[in-house]
Scaffold this motif. Sequence first.
Motif, PDB file in Angstrom:
ATOM      1  N   ARG A   1       9.469  -2.471 -14.260  1.00 17.17           N
ATOM      2  CA  ARG A   1       9.071  -3.474 -13.269  1.00 17.17           C
ATOM      3  C   ARG A   1       9.254  -2.943 -11.850  1.00 17.17           C
ATOM      4  O   ARG A   1       8.445  -3.223 -10.960  1.00 17.17           O
ATOM      5  CB  ARG A   1       9.914  -4.741 -13.465  1.00 17.17           C
ATOM      6  CG  ARG A   1       9.788  -5.795 -12.373  1.00 17.17           C
ATOM      7  CD  ARG A   1       8.439  -6.468 -12.401  1.00 17.17           C
ATOM      8  NE  ARG A   1       8.263  -7.235 -13.627  1.00 17.17           N
ATOM      9  CZ  ARG A   1       7.155  -7.911 -13.928  1.00 17.17           C
ATOM     10  NH1 ARG A   1       6.124  -7.863 -13.111  1.00 17.17           N
ATOM     11  NH2 ARG A   1       7.071  -8.579 -15.054  1.00 17.17           N
ATOM     12  N   LEU A   2      10.298  -2.156 -11.627  1.00 13.71           N
ATOM     13  CA  LEU A   2      10.541  -1.614 -10.292  1.00 13.71           C
ATOM     14  C   LEU A   2       9.470  -0.595  -9.915  1.00 13.71           C
ATOM     15  O   LEU A   2       9.015  -0.567  -8.763  1.00 13.71           O
ATOM     16  CB  LEU A   2      11.933  -0.984 -10.218  1.00 13.71           C
ATOM     17  CG  LEU A   2      13.083  -1.934  -9.822  1.00 13.71           C
ATOM     18  CD1 LEU A   2      13.250  -3.054 -10.834  1.00 13.71           C
ATOM     19  CD2 LEU A   2      14.387  -1.169  -9.671  1.00 13.71           C
ATOM     20  N   HIS A   3       9.063   0.241 -10.853  1.00 15.72           N
ATOM     21  CA  HIS A   3       7.985   1.200 -10.578  1.00 15.72           C
ATOM     22  C   HIS A   3       6.711   0.453 -10.168  1.00 15.72           C
ATOM     23  O   HIS A   3       6.036   0.824  -9.200  1.00 15.72           O
ATOM     24  CB  HIS A   3       7.689   2.052 -11.815  1.00 15.72           C
ATOM     25  CG  HIS A   3       8.749   3.063 -12.134  1.00 15.72           C
ATOM     26  ND1 HIS A   3       9.911   2.739 -12.795  1.00 15.72           N
ATOM     27  CD2 HIS A   3       8.823   4.399 -11.893  1.00 15.72           C
ATOM     28  CE1 HIS A   3      10.646   3.823 -12.950  1.00 15.72           C
ATOM     29  NE2 HIS A   3      10.010   4.850 -12.421  1.00 15.72           N
ATOM     30  N   GLU A   4       6.386  -0.594 -10.921  1.00 10.12           N
ATOM     31  CA  GLU A   4       5.167  -1.361 -10.643  1.00 10.12           C
ATOM     32  C   GLU A   4       5.236  -2.007  -9.265  1.00 10.12           C
ATOM     33  O   GLU A   4       4.288  -1.945  -8.478  1.00 10.12           O
ATOM     34  CB  GLU A   4       4.961  -2.421 -11.717  1.00 10.12           C
ATOM     35  CG  GLU A   4       3.721  -3.280 -11.509  1.00 10.12           C
ATOM     36  CD  GLU A   4       3.622  -4.393 -12.517  1.00 10.12           C
ATOM     37  OE1 GLU A   4       2.558  -5.028 -12.600  1.00 10.12           O
ATOM     38  OE2 GLU A   4       4.619  -4.655 -13.222  1.00 10.12           O
TER      39      GLU A   4
ATOM     40  N   LEU B   1       7.051  -1.197  -6.626  1.00 15.62           N
ATOM     41  CA  LEU B   1       7.105  -0.249  -5.516  1.00 15.62           C
ATOM     42  C   LEU B   1       5.902   0.690  -5.467  1.00 15.62           C
ATOM     43  O   LEU B   1       5.761   1.456  -4.516  1.00 15.62           O
ATOM     44  CB  LEU B   1       8.395   0.575  -5.611  1.00 15.62           C
ATOM     45  CG  LEU B   1       9.704  -0.221  -5.514  1.00 15.62           C
ATOM     46  CD1 LEU B   1      10.892   0.678  -5.819  1.00 15.62           C
ATOM     47  CD2 LEU B   1       9.848  -0.859  -4.141  1.00 15.62           C
ATOM     48  N   GLY B   2       5.043   0.630  -6.476  1.00 20.40           N
ATOM     49  CA  GLY B   2       3.890   1.520  -6.498  1.00 20.40           C
ATOM     50  C   GLY B   2       4.262   2.960  -6.775  1.00 20.40           C
ATOM     51  O   GLY B   2       3.573   3.881  -6.330  1.00 20.40           O
TER      52      GLY B   2
ATOM     53  N   ALA C   1      13.836  -2.461  -4.055  1.00 25.00           N
ATOM     54  CA  ALA C   1      13.426  -3.669  -4.773  1.00 25.00           C
ATOM     55  C   ALA C   1      14.322  -4.852  -4.410  1.00 25.00           C
ATOM     56  O   ALA C   1      13.841  -5.986  -4.242  1.00 25.00           O
ATOM     57  CB  ALA C   1      13.466  -3.416  -6.276  1.00 25.00           C
ATOM     58  N   ALA C   2      15.626  -4.599  -4.270  1.00 29.96           N
ATOM     59  CA  ALA C   2      16.539  -5.662  -3.868  1.00 29.96           C
ATOM     60  C   ALA C   2      16.252  -6.108  -2.437  1.00 29.96           C
ATOM     61  O   ALA C   2      16.256  -7.311  -2.131  1.00 29.96           O
ATOM     62  CB  ALA C   2      17.984  -5.191  -4.007  1.00 29.96           C
ATOM     63  N   ALA C   3      15.983  -5.153  -1.546  1.00 27.16           N
ATOM     64  CA  ALA C   3      15.657  -5.506  -0.159  1.00 27.16           C
ATOM     65  C   ALA C   3      14.354  -6.292  -0.071  1.00 27.16           C
ATOM     66  O   ALA C   3      14.184  -7.138   0.818  1.00 27.16           O
ATOM     67  CB  ALA C   3      15.557  -4.228   0.683  1.00 27.16           C
TER      68      ALA C   3
ATOM     69  N   LEU D   1      22.427  -6.354  -2.586  1.00 32.79           N
ATOM     70  CA  LEU D   1      22.974  -5.236  -3.344  1.00 32.79           C
ATOM     71  C   LEU D   1      24.455  -5.097  -2.996  1.00 32.79           C
ATOM     72  O   LEU D   1      24.814  -4.522  -1.966  1.00 32.79           O
ATOM     73  CB  LEU D   1      22.210  -3.950  -3.021  1.00 32.79           C
ATOM     74  CG  LEU D   1      22.308  -2.812  -4.053  1.00 32.79           C
ATOM     75  CD1 LEU D   1      21.182  -1.809  -3.854  1.00 32.79           C
ATOM     76  CD2 LEU D   1      23.643  -2.095  -3.975  1.00 32.79           C
ATOM     77  N   VAL D   2      25.308  -5.642  -3.846  1.00 29.48           N
ATOM     78  CA  VAL D   2      26.746  -5.637  -3.588  1.00 29.48           C
ATOM     79  C   VAL D   2      27.442  -4.463  -4.272  1.00 29.48           C
ATOM     80  O   VAL D   2      28.544  -4.075  -3.892  1.00 29.48           O
ATOM     81  CB  VAL D   2      27.380  -6.969  -4.040  1.00 29.48           C
ATOM     82  CG1 VAL D   2      26.827  -8.118  -3.208  1.00 29.48           C
ATOM     83  CG2 VAL D   2      27.128  -7.228  -5.526  1.00 29.48           C
TER      84      VAL D   2
END
Length: 419
Positions: free
Chosen positions: A7-10, A12-13, A27-29, A82-83
């Motif tokens: 999902r992160l790859h998708e 962020l492209g 992704a968190a930002a 992001l903690v």
Amino acid sequence: MARTWTRLHEHLGCPPGPLTFDMVRQAAADHLEESDDLDWKEALPQPLRDGRWNEFAKDVAAMANTRGGLIIFGVQDKTTALVGIDPDEVNRQQYAQWIRNHVQPYLPDLDIFELSDGTKTVLVVDVPASELAPHFVYGTAAKDKDQQAAVVPYRDNDHTAWMAEHQIERAYRDRFARIGRAEEEIQRHIDFTTKTIAAHATAPSAWFVAVSRPQRPLPRGAYTMDRDEARAVLKAATKRAQALLTRKTVPGPLVGMGDTRLNPRPGLRRWVCNNFELPMNREVITELHYDGTVVMAANLSFIREREEPPGQDDALPVSERLVTACCFDFIATAQEQQRKLRLDSTLQLTAAIISPDGPRALAPLTSTWGDGPENTPPYARRPHYLQPAHTALSPAAADDEGRSSANELCADLMNQFGL
């Protein structure tokens, strides 16, 4: 082995590749919302306290029962802040133990790893979509510790729900259908290869035929090797096979092809390497399919032009040393392709010994004295048919597992001769 497209790859492209800390941070930002294949968690997994289920086991089973995904610890689920987590508190061995104790069937391909930028760390649990779904989560009732109960969780968008009876029934039907399709695909490759061999064979012969297929084949449009990469896979497999072997044997199919003929040519969504047109040595076929499938076949009864072919009533010779070499070449090729394509699912492997021009008696050749000459023991059986041998290879399997799988295939084939 971690998946290379998430999902992160998708979001962020990014192209397929390993997940990185920078990808998680971005992704968190971006406040990427949770979904059925992404679950943010602020705190590390905790042991069972008050409650019925191990929460970590439940979350993992839910994703495996849906379509797989990422559980990332160190990111708040509401704010996506992001903690980070304390890496000294991570206990991957304990997490794996919880999965073994509370999830059935067992999830073999789970990948747990840490990512860090030097100041903050996150824990990533990469859960593949399971071919063995549905997975039950087992727990004890709060008032009766001896009473076991089981439920089937799944991801419903951004939260976990429980399967109803009709959903469980459908999940089982889907599992059996997947298994049936996988077996049909392997048999289809064996049948096609057998027809190809029969069309080229000029004399009765026994053949080693083997197929390796990932449980989750690569989809069309995924990464495809070019010719140089396919050739490099075959050359690397030749070296790997020699490294895996712990005893002396005859040259295998890859060595028999020689460097000049180990030259793949295009096929139908595959690279094909064979020497049928110029069979100076024993005939060999090796195919590297775009979806991760590997097909290998070799003539076990190669007859040179100056030699007399077997008569109609003669048994076809099957050398144990040559079958061993074929099994190791096959396993090594499957492993090298698995690594090159970054396959993240278990490989299903099937090997058979066939006579493509019709049923013929098969005579095993073996040596009692190691490097001595091979002959057919008087007690050996001479079957006309052998059952296929099956085994599996986990993602990024180590050499010991590859060696064990090759020996298993060889033993299962040769034991049918009564050796």
